[in-house]
Design a protein around this motif. Structure first.
Motif, mmCIF file in Angstrom:
data_model
loop_
_atom_site.group_PDB
_atom_site.id
_atom_site.type_symbol
_atom_site.label_atom_id
_atom_site.label_comp_id
_atom_site.label_asym_id
_atom_site.label_seq_id
_atom_site.Cartn_x
_atom_site.Cartn_y
_atom_site.Cartn_z
ATOM 1 N N ASP A 1 -51.641 -37.690 62.976
ATOM 2 C CA ASP A 1 -50.262 -37.893 63.416
ATOM 3 C C ASP A 1 -49.673 -38.924 62.465
ATOM 4 O OD1 ASP A 1 -47.850 -38.594 64.640
ATOM 5 O OD2 ASP A 1 -48.668 -38.322 66.661
ATOM 6 N N SER A 2 -48.690 -38.480 61.703
ATOM 7 C CA SER A 2 -48.105 -39.403 60.720
ATOM 8 C C SER A 2 -47.358 -40.539 61.392
ATOM 9 C CB SER A 2 -47.151 -38.633 59.797
ATOM 10 O OG SER A 2 -45.977 -38.249 60.502
ATOM 11 N N GLU A 3 -47.096 -40.378 62.713
ATOM 12 C CA GLU A 3 -46.162 -41.268 63.399
ATOM 13 C C GLU A 3 -44.807 -41.173 62.685
ATOM 14 O OE1 GLU A 3 -46.910 -42.482 66.202
ATOM 15 O OE2 GLU A 3 -49.093 -42.231 66.182
ATOM 16 N N CYS A 4 -43.880 -42.005 63.059
ATOM 17 C CA CYS A 4 -42.542 -41.938 62.468
ATOM 18 C C CYS A 4 -42.561 -42.613 61.097
ATOM 19 C CB CYS A 4 -41.517 -42.610 63.374
ATOM 20 S SG CYS A 4 -41.178 -41.653 64.875
ATOM 21 N N VAL A 5 -42.204 -41.836 60.079
ATOM 22 C CA VAL A 5 -42.170 -42.328 58.705
ATOM 23 C C VAL A 5 -40.711 -42.414 58.271
ATOM 24 C CG1 VAL A 5 -42.852 -41.925 56.322
ATOM 25 C CG2 VAL A 5 -44.401 -41.282 58.204
ATOM 26 N N VAL A 6 -40.263 -43.584 57.919
ATOM 27 C CA VAL A 6 -38.887 -43.762 57.452
ATOM 28 C C VAL A 6 -38.822 -43.236 56.024
ATOM 29 C CG1 VAL A 6 -37.040 -45.402 56.977
ATOM 30 C CG2 VAL A 6 -38.563 -45.747 58.946
ATOM 31 N N SER A 7 -38.227 -42.066 55.878
ATOM 32 C CA SER A 7 -38.196 -41.425 54.566
ATOM 33 C C SER A 7 -37.211 -40.266 54.594
ATOM 34 C CB SER A 7 -39.584 -40.904 54.188
ATOM 35 O OG SER A 7 -39.527 -40.130 53.017
ATOM 36 N N SER A 8 -36.559 -40.048 53.475
ATOM 37 C CA SER A 8 -35.689 -38.877 53.333
ATOM 38 C C SER A 8 -36.438 -37.704 52.722
ATOM 39 C CB SER A 8 -34.482 -39.221 52.457
ATOM 40 O OG SER A 8 -34.903 -39.563 51.146
ATOM 41 N N GLN A 9 -37.704 -37.868 52.397
ATOM 42 C CA GLN A 9 -38.459 -36.813 51.715
ATOM 43 C C GLN A 9 -38.694 -35.636 52.649
ATOM 44 O OE1 GLN A 9 -42.241 -38.042 50.105
ATOM 45 N NE2 GLN A 9 -42.619 -36.081 49.097
ATOM 46 N N SER A 10 -38.283 -34.445 52.184
ATOM 47 C CA SER A 10 -38.501 -33.235 52.983
ATOM 48 C C SER A 10 -39.154 -32.136 52.155
ATOM 49 C CB SER A 10 -37.170 -32.728 53.557
ATOM 50 O OG SER A 10 -36.263 -32.418 52.522
ATOM 51 N N ILE A 11 -39.482 -32.408 50.902
ATOM 52 C CA ILE A 11 -40.195 -31.438 50.082
ATOM 53 C C ILE A 11 -41.474 -32.084 49.541
ATOM 54 C CG2 ILE A 11 -38.068 -30.242 49.472
ATOM 55 C CD1 ILE A 11 -38.298 -31.456 46.668
ATOM 56 N N HIS A 12 -42.538 -31.305 49.514
ATOM 57 C CA HIS A 12 -43.842 -31.753 49.005
ATOM 58 C C HIS A 12 -44.293 -33.048 49.699
ATOM 59 C CE1 HIS A 12 -42.708 -28.779 46.143
ATOM 60 N NE2 HIS A 12 -41.982 -29.559 45.389
ATOM 61 N N VAL A 13 -44.127 -33.085 51.006
ATOM 62 C CA VAL A 13 -44.539 -34.267 51.769
ATOM 63 C C VAL A 13 -46.055 -34.186 51.967
ATOM 64 C CG1 VAL A 13 -44.216 -35.611 53.857
ATOM 65 C CG2 VAL A 13 -42.313 -34.260 52.922
ATOM 66 N N PRO A 14 -46.800 -35.189 51.532
ATOM 67 C CA PRO A 14 -48.257 -35.052 51.534
ATOM 68 C C PRO A 14 -48.884 -35.330 52.896
ATOM 69 C CG PRO A 14 -47.637 -37.162 50.598
ATOM 70 C CD PRO A 14 -46.344 -36.426 50.873
ATOM 71 N N TYR A 15 -49.986 -34.662 53.140
ATOM 72 C CA TYR A 15 -50.884 -35.024 54.228
ATOM 73 C C TYR A 15 -51.603 -36.303 53.813
ATOM 74 C CZ TYR A 15 -55.367 -35.055 56.714
ATOM 75 O OH TYR A 15 -56.477 -35.432 57.426
ATOM 76 N N THR A 16 -51.521 -37.325 54.650
ATOM 77 C CA THR A 16 -52.086 -38.634 54.287
ATOM 78 C C THR A 16 -53.119 -39.096 55.300
ATOM 79 O OG1 THR A 16 -50.260 -39.764 55.413
ATOM 80 C CG2 THR A 16 -50.016 -39.348 53.035
ATOM 81 N N GLY A 17 -53.732 -38.139 55.986
ATOM 82 C CA GLY A 17 -54.754 -38.512 56.954
ATOM 83 C C GLY A 17 -55.933 -39.207 56.290
ATOM 84 N N GLN A 18 -56.698 -39.935 57.082
ATOM 85 C CA GLN A 18 -57.826 -40.683 56.548
ATOM 86 C C GLN A 18 -58.880 -39.763 55.942
ATOM 87 O OE1 GLN A 18 -59.622 -43.303 59.404
ATOM 88 N NE2 GLN A 18 -61.203 -44.045 57.995
ATOM 89 N N ASN A 19 -59.078 -38.589 56.559
ATOM 90 C CA ASN A 19 -60.108 -37.667 56.091
ATOM 91 C C ASN A 19 -59.475 -36.387 55.564
ATOM 92 O OD1 ASN A 19 -62.291 -39.362 57.032
ATOM 93 N ND2 ASN A 19 -61.772 -38.676 59.121
ATOM 94 N N ASP A 20 -60.134 -35.768 54.593
ATOM 95 C CA ASP A 20 -59.708 -34.469 54.107
ATOM 96 C C ASP A 20 -59.782 -33.444 55.227
ATOM 97 O OD1 ASP A 20 -59.432 -35.558 51.611
ATOM 98 O OD2 ASP A 20 -61.227 -34.608 50.756
#
Length: 969
Positions: free
Chosen positions: A73-92
């Motif tokens: 769960d990314s939680e709320c990320v303050v960002s305008s990015q809506s393309i190519h937003v990466p998965y940033t979870g701790q594990n692959d």
């Protein structure tokens, strides 16, 4: 009550795959990226909508829905990015796992977030697929060297002790295969699979989720095999063929048990109804050998000998680290499933064009469902039933026959009809096949004698054609007995372009059908003759056009993988793909080295994919290979200099009787072009040392180019031909400022002396229209593109011989011999990029969308008085429409409608409508937003700039719909 200002999300993409059109979504990376588009209900009143926050969630899907577990769960990320937003979870993400994903966003126009998207399911495959498939000693490539074993089957028992949790298959049949489970074809519209590669280096494997197809009890799988490109008949490679299969089905039960079904010698095989198949030469099909239930459990065949297959060698060359790789692109499909739409091709409501402004287009419509019906039929003078589709396509025909068992029918395909005899101007109305060269391009069908009727559709061949002749049909045929699916790699139409210039409209039509016809897992050169290769020059010159019109990032990334597969250790590249650079194959080396403008496909495609998709990852993935290639060219240069720089094809096929310009100049253009692209890439990637090294090299080369090729006696480059001037002008910093006007004048003078015609081959044709538009001669560019006399694009469909519905290979196609004369060839389709970049003026090469339609002068505005363009971007639909028709607006003015999607920003640039013109006023929504009488900003909220040198007006806007009027004096 629904909040009208609340945003919603659509067109979600995972790892570039369009979720809503992709079944069985397979994500082949452990850290995918996500994109989405924002929709607002009223794009007119809701402007400047920006995303402020996103939240993404991923769950792993377990046995039952209540067992789903949050992975991230990314939680709320303050960002305008809506393309190519990466998965940033701790594990692959784990391999061989089902997941589901959802996203919601907050925007500036609403205090409420969007609703969550529906859960989007995807699965990961085995990530180390080659290792996985090669670890099983019992897993074999199977086939036969003794018979044409093109049907293979296997039955297996599934216990009912535990429900099936998953059933995942991996399959590759070379050259082509069709896959059946329990009597049903898996993914029926999927054709000519797998994609063509250098099989020694990279063989593509498909994966299918068969969980819903496998049941307790006896099950059966069946595979049809075709020769495809894995055949010496196609290109004389003695190490290819016969067909072979590798297959593994892993069935996991809820209790943890696992069953695997492997391709081994417990399978049985036979020669089926396909007696011979060839891409070039067609198919021989004897339907008396059909066994309707051969892919069902319990099948028993008393008429055929099903025998044990042989263990066949792998196609891979282990000494070159050949590998089995998941096919990570959309497949070739037939019919309606091959093409999706993100633009409205028949809807002009948001633009100024209306039906009275547009004449009928010659050819079929892409929106007709991908199945073409003949528009005419006749019996030729030689007694042959002949059908005209009215459109040149790649595909085949589905034919309905009724006749006695054993009756044979012969079907021949061709692009055009024979020309009339000169003495009497009469034609036999037979199809013309000499330009197919050694490709027979015919199918033979033997009837099984069904009492009602039977339908024949080829399986493992493809033809490029508009006409087909049926020799000796068993019954009288009608138009309803023939239908022909359009076949190409699956893609989405994301651009639409239409104007009041009917010549341009027809050219655009021809480009679309040509480009699609030549998307065959690789970008091929032609569709019909004994060639159909992935020529690098064609791919390089047309990629910009193709990416404006179609969503092809996965397609081109696959092609880039193929390029680097065939790149030699010294950086050298071939002219066409695939090669299979295997020293054991005869003549493999003859395809090296590439002409510089053919080898340019590696840097050019990489850069254009980045431009159109803002995908830095693509630059990173291929950067080192591009550096190696540029170093290879640099090594050649160190020996030859630019004066004698390498060239092989040069500015290929200029219009006769024109001769090609200086070959070393053309080759040098390719070298400098690629060095310049490498500088751009190094800057994006922050490789400062490379930027400095290659900037220094480019400066040296630019000075040498001018010194070597500029003729100071005559004040033009080389021999003064259009190509030499165009290519020099297209290279930044090559033409010194003090001679630039002279060179441009030489180009214009030569065009005028040729009665406003080009003399350019494929390399310089791709550059000439932008060069004219960018250097004060847009009127001339419009006159060139509007020409219908030889040589011109318009001549292709305005001549007394044949009317093209696709783009020709040669400017003089009807007037020359058959040796190299395709009617469906993409290499001259490069002009289609200029339609979007200059005529509509849409540029996506930065974070801000630039819209700058190039304008004809007031006296030439009849050449293009109205234009409508739609372009689906990763943010949403960009619409550009203008009119200069004085029934809509006054003289010396333009009405421009623009739509910018949410979360995007744009700058709108207005060009003077005549030399020396100055903007009098800018109006938006009936309100003056800028006036020359009041040279200050008013309170309408627009940021406006005026270029005092050029008179260019720039308005900065956010998302929304706008209607501007620019008045000039």
């Amino acid at each position: 009550m629904v909040n009208a200002r609340r945003p919603s999300l659509f067109d979600v993409r995972i790892d570039h795959y369009k979720v809503e059109t992709t079944q069985d979504l397979i994500i082949n990376i452990p850290r995918p990226r996500f994109s989405w588009k924002i929709r607002v209900l009223n794009n007119v009143s809701q402007r400047n909508v920006q995303q402020t926050v996103y939240r993404m969630q991923i769950q792993s899907i377990k046995i039952t829905q209540r067992d789903n577990q949050f992975v991230w769960d990314s939680e709320c990320v303050v960002s305008s990015q809506s393309i190519h937003v990466p998965y940033t979870g701790q594990n692959d993400l784990l391999p061989s796992t089902y997941y589901r994903f959802r996203v919601r966003v907050w925007t500036t126009n609403s205090e409420e977030p969007s609703e969550w998207t529906d859960w989007i399911q995807f699965r990961t495959p085995v990530f180390n697929l080659h290792e996985y498939l090669t670890k099983y000693n019992a897993l074999l490539w199977i086939g036969s060297t003794q018979i044409n074993m093109n049907e293979l089957r296997k039955e297996f028992m599934i216990p009912n002790s535990s429900p099936i949790k998953s059933a995942i298959a991996y399959i590759c049949g070379l050259g082509y295969y069709e896959f059946y489970v329990n009597g049903n074809k898996v993914d029926p519209s999927r054709k000519l699979d797998p994609g063509w590669t250098s099989y020694e280096q990279r063989t593509l494997v498909a994966s299918f989720d068969l969980t819903a197809n496998i049941t307790a009890g006896m099950n059966a799988v069946g595979v049809r095999l075709g020769n495809g490109w894995y055949s010496p008949e196609q290109h004389g490679k003695s190490g290819y063929g016969p067909p072979r299969l590798i297959f593994i089905l892993s069935i996991i039960f809820e209790n943890g048990n696992e069953i695997q079904v492997l391709s081994d010698q417990t399978w049985t095989g036979r020669e089926g109804s396909v007696k011979h198949d060839s891409i070039y030469n067609g198919e021989i099909y004897d339907s008396r050998n059909d066994r309707p239930n051969w892919t069902r459990a319990g099948f028993n065949d008393s008429l055929s000998a099903w025998i044990m297959p042989e263990s066949m060698p792998s196609p891979l060359n282990s000494s070159r680290n050949g590998s089995l790789v998941l096919q990570d692109m959309l497949p070739i499909r037939a019919g309606s499933n091959a093409l999706h739409f993100e633009v409205m091709t028949d809807n002009q409501q948001q633009g100024y064009l209306n039906l009275k402004d547009i004449d009928a287009i010659k050819g079929a419509k892409l929106t007709d469902g991908g199945i073409l019906k003949p528009v005419a039929m006749w019996t030729s003078d030689s007694g042959v039933e002949t059908f005209d589709l009215g459109q040149n396509i790649a595909g085949w025909c589905r034919l309905k026959f009724h006749g006695p068992r054993g009756f044979g029918v012969y079907i021949r395909y061709g692009e055009v009809l024979t020309q009339p005899v000169v003495s009497n101007n009469l034609s036999t109305r037979n199809i013309y096949t000499e330009n197919l060269r050694d490709a027979i391009a015919s199918d033979t069908y033997v009837l099984r004698g069904d009492p009602v009727s039977e339908i024949y559709e080829p399986i493992f061949t493809i033809h490029g054609f508009r006409y087909l002749s049926i020799f000796g049909p068993p019954n009288e045929l009608t138009l309803d007995d023939v239908e022909c699916p359009f076949v190409h790699s699956e893609t989405t139409l994301k651009g639409h372009f239409s104007t009041t210039n009917q010549i341009v409209n027809q050219i655009q039509h021809n480009i679309l059908w040509t480009q699609l016809s030549n998307l065959m897992s690789v970008p091929t050169d032609c569709t019909q003759r004994d060639e159909r290769r992935g020529w690098m020059g064609d791919a390089s010159l047309t990629v910009d056009e193709a990416l404006y019109n179609f969503d092809l990032i996965k397609f081109y990334r696959n092609f880039l993988n193929m390029i680097v597969d065939d790149q030699l250790a010294n950086g050298e590249l071939p002219d066409f793909l695939p090669v299979g650079n295997n020293p054991s194959k005869p003549n493999w080396r003859s395809n090296y080295p590439a002409d510089p403008n053919w080898g340019s496909a590696l840097p050019t495609i990489t850069w254009q994919v980045y431009r159109h998709y803002s995908d830095v990852q693509t630059l990173e993935d291929y950067y080192d290979h591009i550096v190696a290639y540029v170093k290879y060219l640099h090594d050649i240069y160190n020996t030859t200099g630019l004066a004698n720089f390498t060239v092989r094809f040069g500015d290929w096929v200029p219009p006769p009787p024109e001769l090609m310009t200086n070959g070393s100049l053309i080759g040098s253009f390719g070298f400098l072009h690629d060095v310049n692209l490498l500088i751009n890439m190094s800057q994006v990637l922050g490789k400062k040392e490379d930027t400095e090294i290659y900037s220094t090299l480019y400066q040296k080369l630019a000075e040498e180019f001018h010194q070597v090729f500029y003729n100071t006696s005559w004040n033009f480059y080389a021999d003064g031909k259009q190509a030499a001037q165009v290519l020099a002008l297209a290279l930044p910093g090559v033409v010194p400022a003090n001679v630039r006007d002279t060179v441009i004048n030489q180009l214009v003078t030569d065009i005028n002396q040729k009665d406003n015609h080009v003399t350019t081959g494929i390399v310089s044709t791709a550059q000439i229209y932008p060069i004219l538009s960018d250097n004060g001669h847009h009127d001339l560019a419009l006159e060139l593109i509007s020409s219908t006399t030889y040589p011109s694009y318009g001549y292709m469909f305005n001549n007394p011989y044949e009317n093209a519905t696709t783009t020709w290979e040669l400017w003089n196609t009807p007037l020359t011999g058959p040796a190299m004369n395709s009617r469906n060839q993409a290499m001259y389709s490069s002009v289609g990029a200029w339609f979007y970049s200059h005529l509509a003026g849409i540029d996506l090469s930065s974070n801000m969308i630039t819209i700058r339609p190039r304008m004809a002068s007031e006296t030439k505005k009849h050449l293009m008085s109205k234009l409508d363009c739609q372009l689906s971007t990763l943010y949403g639909l960009v619409l550009v429409s203008y009119t200069r028709d004085e029934r809509d607006t006054i003289s010396n003015s333009i009405l421009l409608r623009v739509t910018i999607p949410p979360n995007a920003q744009a700058r709108i640039m207005f060009e003077p409508l005549f030399v020396g013109g100055q903007c009098k006023a800018l109006i938006e929504g009936n309100k003056v937003i800028w006036s020359s009488d009041v040279n200050t900003m008013n309170d309408q909220g627009f940021s406006i700039e005026k270029d005092s040198t050029t008179g260019l007006m720039t308005v900065h806007i956010g998302s929304g719909q706008y209607e501007f009027q620019a008045l000039w004096q």
